[in-house]
Design an enzyme around this catalytic site. Structure first.
Site, PDB file in Angstrom:
ATOM      1  N   LYS A  76       0.854  -1.175   0.095  1.00  0.00           N
ATOM      2  CA  LYS A  76      -0.251  -0.060   0.072  1.00  0.00           C
ATOM      3  C   LYS A  76       0.914   1.289   0.068  1.00  0.00           C
ATOM      4  O   LYS A  76       0.683   2.102  -0.669  1.00  0.00           O
ATOM      5  CB  LYS A  76      -0.924  -0.083   1.306  1.00  0.00           C
ATOM      6  CG  LYS A  76      -1.729   1.063   1.355  1.00  0.00           C
ATOM      7  CD  LYS A  76      -3.161   0.832   2.191  1.00  0.00           C
ATOM      8  CE  LYS A  76      -2.814   0.765   3.497  1.00  0.00           C
ATOM      9  NZ  LYS A  76      -2.903   2.051   4.204  1.00  0.00           N
ATOM     10  N   SER A  77       1.823   1.163   1.037  1.00  0.00           N
ATOM     11  CA  SER A  77       2.459   2.326   1.207  1.00  0.00           C
ATOM     12  C   SER A  77       3.326   2.801  -0.388  1.00  0.00           C
ATOM     13  O   SER A  77       3.587   4.016  -0.786  1.00  0.00           O
ATOM     14  CB  SER A  77       3.801   2.139   1.952  1.00  0.00           C
ATOM     15  OG  SER A  77       3.488   2.229   3.104  1.00  0.00           O
ATOM     16  N   ARG A 117       2.890   5.968  -3.250  1.00  0.00           N
ATOM     17  CA  ARG A 117       3.974   6.788  -3.834  1.00  0.00           C
ATOM     18  C   ARG A 117       4.467   6.483  -5.323  1.00  0.00           C
ATOM     19  O   ARG A 117       4.645   7.540  -5.898  1.00  0.00           O
ATOM     20  CB  ARG A 117       5.298   6.088  -2.997  1.00  0.00           C
ATOM     21  CG  ARG A 117       5.219   7.085  -1.624  1.00  0.00           C
ATOM     22  CD  ARG A 117       6.230   6.179  -0.727  1.00  0.00           C
ATOM     23  NE  ARG A 117       6.350   6.746   0.821  1.00  0.00           N
ATOM     24  CZ  ARG A 117       5.359   6.546   1.719  1.00  0.00           C
ATOM     25  NH1 ARG A 117       4.416   5.619   1.557  1.00  0.00           N
ATOM     26  NH2 ARG A 117       5.403   6.770   2.828  1.00  0.00           N
ATOM     27  N   ARG A 120      -8.195  12.084  12.764  1.00  0.00           N
ATOM     28  CA  ARG A 120      -6.984  11.663  12.912  1.00  0.00           C
ATOM     29  C   ARG A 120      -6.214  12.912  13.031  1.00  0.00           C
ATOM     30  O   ARG A 120      -6.454  13.928  12.113  1.00  0.00           O
ATOM     31  CB  ARG A 120      -6.531  10.770  11.819  1.00  0.00           C
ATOM     32  CG  ARG A 120      -7.087   9.274  12.233  1.00  0.00           C
ATOM     33  CD  ARG A 120      -6.615   8.465  11.179  1.00  0.00           C
ATOM     34  NE  ARG A 120      -4.943   7.990  11.322  1.00  0.00           N
ATOM     35  CZ  ARG A 120      -4.662   7.277  10.498  1.00  0.00           C
ATOM     36  NH1 ARG A 120      -5.149   6.974   9.376  1.00  0.00           N
ATOM     37  NH2 ARG A 120      -3.424   7.160  10.735  1.00  0.00           N
ATOM     38  N   GLN A 156       5.081   9.201   7.309  1.00  0.00           N
ATOM     39  CA  GLN A 156       4.075  10.130   6.662  1.00  0.00           C
ATOM     40  C   GLN A 156       4.320  11.519   6.814  1.00  0.00           C
ATOM     41  O   GLN A 156       4.271  12.576   5.934  1.00  0.00           O
ATOM     42  CB  GLN A 156       2.698   9.886   7.208  1.00  0.00           C
ATOM     43  CG  GLN A 156       1.911   8.508   6.693  1.00  0.00           C
ATOM     44  CD  GLN A 156       0.698   8.479   7.236  1.00  0.00           C
ATOM     45  OE1 GLN A 156      -0.070   9.107   8.042  1.00  0.00           O
ATOM     46  NE2 GLN A 156       0.012   7.202   6.973  1.00  0.00           N
ATOM     47  N   ASP A 185       2.130  -1.106  11.687  1.00  0.00           N
ATOM     48  CA  ASP A 185       0.668  -1.561  11.350  1.00  0.00           C
ATOM     49  C   ASP A 185       0.556  -3.116  11.728  1.00  0.00           C
ATOM     50  O   ASP A 185      -0.455  -3.379  11.769  1.00  0.00           O
ATOM     51  CB  ASP A 185       0.720  -1.519   9.980  1.00  0.00           C
ATOM     52  CG  ASP A 185       0.713  -0.088   9.593  1.00  0.00           C
ATOM     53  OD1 ASP A 185       0.221   0.814  10.344  1.00  0.00           O
ATOM     54  OD2 ASP A 185       0.881   0.301   8.489  1.00  0.00           O
ATOM     55  N   LYS A 198      -4.062   5.863  14.925  1.00  0.00           N
ATOM     56  CA  LYS A 198      -4.313   5.020  13.720  1.00  0.00           C
ATOM     57  C   LYS A 198      -5.711   5.192  13.059  1.00  0.00           C
ATOM     58  O   LYS A 198      -6.452   5.896  13.703  1.00  0.00           O
ATOM     59  CB  LYS A 198      -3.569   3.726  13.589  1.00  0.00           C
ATOM     60  CG  LYS A 198      -2.066   3.784  13.893  1.00  0.00           C
ATOM     61  CD  LYS A 198      -1.413   4.184  12.904  1.00  0.00           C
ATOM     62  CE  LYS A 198       0.106   4.107  13.195  1.00  0.00           C
ATOM     63  NZ  LYS A 198       0.830   4.840  12.322  1.00  0.00           N
ATOM     64  N   ARG A 203      -5.704   1.728  18.139  1.00  0.00           N
ATOM     65  CA  ARG A 203      -5.580   0.192  18.247  1.00  0.00           C
ATOM     66  C   ARG A 203      -5.609  -0.453  19.442  1.00  0.00           C
ATOM     67  O   ARG A 203      -5.478  -1.740  19.503  1.00  0.00           O
ATOM     68  CB  ARG A 203      -4.709  -0.078  16.991  1.00  0.00           C
ATOM     69  CG  ARG A 203      -4.978   0.358  15.583  1.00  0.00           C
ATOM     70  CD  ARG A 203      -4.162  -0.123  14.584  1.00  0.00           C
ATOM     71  NE  ARG A 203      -4.788   0.139  13.270  1.00  0.00           N
ATOM     72  CZ  ARG A 203      -4.335   0.371  11.939  1.00  0.00           C
ATOM     73  NH1 ARG A 203      -2.772   0.197  12.022  1.00  0.00           N
ATOM     74  NH2 ARG A 203      -4.663   0.241  11.014  1.00  0.00           N
ATOM     75  N   ARG A 232      -7.450  -3.037   9.888  1.00  0.00           N
ATOM     76  CA  ARG A 232      -6.620  -4.211  10.423  1.00  0.00           C
ATOM     77  C   ARG A 232      -7.369  -4.596  11.943  1.00  0.00           C
ATOM     78  O   ARG A 232      -6.787  -5.776  12.233  1.00  0.00           O
ATOM     79  CB  ARG A 232      -5.006  -3.421  10.889  1.00  0.00           C
ATOM     80  CG  ARG A 232      -4.463  -2.996   9.717  1.00  0.00           C
ATOM     81  CD  ARG A 232      -3.120  -2.672   9.603  1.00  0.00           C
ATOM     82  NE  ARG A 232      -2.605  -2.014   8.541  1.00  0.00           N
ATOM     83  CZ  ARG A 232      -2.285  -2.158   7.457  1.00  0.00           C
ATOM     84  NH1 ARG A 232      -2.226  -3.638   7.059  1.00  0.00           N
ATOM     85  NH2 ARG A 232      -1.797  -1.408   6.267  1.00  0.00           N
TER      86      ARG A 232
HETATM   87  C1  S3P Z   1       2.753   4.941   6.402  1.00  0.00           C
HETATM   88  C2  S3P Z   1       3.312   5.231   7.564  1.00  0.00           C
HETATM   89  C3  S3P Z   1       2.773   4.715   8.761  1.00  0.00           C
HETATM   90  C4  S3P Z   1       1.485   3.595   8.594  1.00  0.00           C
HETATM   91  C5  S3P Z   1       0.782   3.907   7.458  1.00  0.00           C
HETATM   92  C6  S3P Z   1       1.571   4.101   6.143  1.00  0.00           C
HETATM   93  C7  S3P Z   1       3.312   5.285   5.224  1.00  0.00           C
HETATM   94  O1  S3P Z   1       2.240   5.825   9.348  1.00  0.00           O
HETATM   95  O2  S3P Z   1       0.935   3.341   9.938  1.00  0.00           O
HETATM   96  O3  S3P Z   1      -0.007   2.677   7.245  1.00  0.00           O
HETATM   97  O4  S3P Z   1       3.026   4.676   4.047  1.00  0.00           O
HETATM   98  O5  S3P Z   1       4.122   6.234   4.969  1.00  0.00           O
HETATM   99  P1  S3P Z   1       2.834   6.983  10.235  1.00  0.00           P
HETATM  100  O6  S3P Z   1       3.669   7.741   9.472  1.00  0.00           O
HETATM  101  O7  S3P Z   1       1.883   7.572  10.987  1.00  0.00           O
HETATM  102  O8  S3P Z   1       3.501   6.155  11.366  1.00  0.00           O
END
Ligand code: S3P
Length: 427
Positions: free
Chosen positions: A5-6, A10, A110, A157, A308, A335, A339, A387
């Site tokens: 996903k990350s 990007r 959030r 992030q 995560d 999150k 969680r 999750r």
């Molecule tokens: C992510 C960073 C994480 C993660 C999220 C995806 C990313 O968040 O929990 O699911 O793709 O950069 P945080 O930067 O808030 O820790």
């Protein structure tokens, strides 16, 4: 495993900022990533999905170039996706446009102050809802001002938001990261031709510098499988007697692989098969066999590399022999849901003995005995958190009476094929 996903977010964002046509294969087609695609389209990129009919899907992205994004005519609906929101806020921050971000009830609770603060220092301005939340309107700065920013929270992030703002900012924008977090932004920006250097200091601090007014060159991105999705099947195989599972195509970037290490420390049998590189990231297949797990004290220093994966680790701990203690997990409270409290409530309902602390859980495992399961007529509350739903589905596999979850629809944000894989309807 479906695409990471990350990395998928990007791939779409950076392709949209390159001049020309990029392609991506293995892209995750979950709702979160589709929210990013819609936002990039709304700001001028052309994005299409081509299916050759034989199951090969290629996404094609015609980018507008760094600095070339157009002002979206409507609010950008980010759905459930924190990554889309925070990274896009970074990108918009150094474009001379304004944009409004909205999201679902989970995302609207959030904290966005963590990106508003550094992006304001760069010159962007914000009108957010109370407490620095969505809906919010922002106005980017042109030119933005380069900053040196030490991250107050371990967050990929926030790091990425500042680096992405730095792409269209004259001079050098610097992010200082005391604890390493996932480094997909750094790896992929370099792959797209940005000038970015990472200095590793003796104490583990990383200093990341991006040279602004960058030109990104179109690329082909192969997205590796998501370790955060594989996590559910790793734990399922470990806790269900008789299991011997091969999970194919699991990304094992060291900034993401903490769960494998922790489960091995607990006695889990996890073997890496056919290690290789996919899209500049380490990948392997994982052979996971049922194992009697033992409770451990989880080192808080490992948290960022499995941030995560704690919900499903709590499920593994529920079947372990002895107590598993976790700490330093305040970030889990912000999150997609809180969680710590959501998993404490869910596992308690399924019959696990748990103590909830401010920054972690202590879980007294069953020693491998099946969990009782949720009582007749009672359901786990998922709080719009994919999750939580998937973790508790896995807990159900190792329960006598089964686990009932109130809402499985959030699973579509990150892992649309989860239910079919779990039930055996898909491979
Ligand atoms: C992510 C960073 C994480 C993660 C999220 C995806 C990313 O968040 O929990 O699911 O793709 O950069 P945080 O930067 O808030 O820790």
């Amino acid at each position: 495993m479906p695409g990471d996903k990350s990395i998928s977010h990007r791939a779409l964002m950076f392709s949209a900022l390159a001049v020309g046509t990029s392609t991506a294969t293995g892209l995750l087609e979950g709702e979160d990533v589709m929210a990013t695609a819609a936002a990039m389209r709304a700001m001028g990129a052309q994005i299409t999905r081509d299916d050759d009919g034989a199951g090969n899907v290629t996404w094609q992205i015609n980018g507008v170039g760094v600095g070339g994004l157009l002002e979206p005519s409507e609010a950008l609906d980010m759905g459930n996706s924190g990554t889309s929101t925070r990274l896009l806020m970074g990108i918009v921050a150094s474009h001379g446009i304004k944009a409004t971000f909205t999201g679902d009830a989970s995302l609207s609770g959030r904290p966005m102050g963590r990106v508003i603060d550094p992006l304001s220092l760069m010159g962007a301005s914000f009108e957010s809802s109370k407490g620095g939340t969505l809906p919010l309107m922002m106005r980017g700065a042109l030119p933005a001002v380069p900053i040196e920013y030490a991250l107050p929270v371990a967050s990929a992030q926030v790091k990425s938001a500042v680096l992405l703002a730095g792409l269209n900012t004259p001079g050098i924008t610097t992010v200082i990261e005391p604890v390493p977090t996932r480094d997909h932004t750094e790896r992929m920006l370099k792959g797209f031709g940005a000038k970015l250097d990472v200095e590793e200091q003796a104490d583990g601090t990383r200093v990341i510098r991006i040279h602004g007014e960058a030109d990104l060159k179109p690329q082909h991105v192969t997205v590796p499988g998501d370790p955060s999705s594989a996590a559910f099947f790793m734990v399922a195989a470990l806790i269900v007697p008789g299991s011997d599972l091969l999970i194919e195509n699991v990304g094992l970037n060291p900034t993401r692989a903490g769960l494998v290490q922790v489960l091995r420390e607990m006695g889990g049998s996890i073997e890496e098969v056919n290690p290789r590189e996919v899209g500049g990231e380490p990948v392997a297949d994982l052979r996971v066999r049922h194992s009697q797990l033992s409770g451990i004290d989880v080192d808080p220093a490992i948290a960022p590399s499995m941030i995560d994966e704690f919900p499903v680790l709590f499920v593994a701990a529920s079947l372990a022999k002895g107590t598993t203690r976790t700490s330093g997990l305040e970030e889990l409270r912000v999150k997609e849901s809180d969680r710590l409290s959501a998993m404490a409530a869910a596992l308690t309902l399924a019959g696990v003995s748990i103590e909830e602390k401010e920054d972690g859980l202590a879980i007294h495992g069953s020693g491998g005995e099946p969990l009782p399961g949720t009582p007749e007529g009672q359901t786990v509350t998922t709080h719009l958190d994919h999750r939580i739903a998937m973790s508790m589905a896995v807990a159900g596999l190792a329960s006598a009476g089964g686990v009932t979850v109130d809402d499985t629809s959030p699973i579509g944000t990150s892992f649309p094929s989860f239910m079919d894989l779990l039930t055996g309807a898909a491979r």
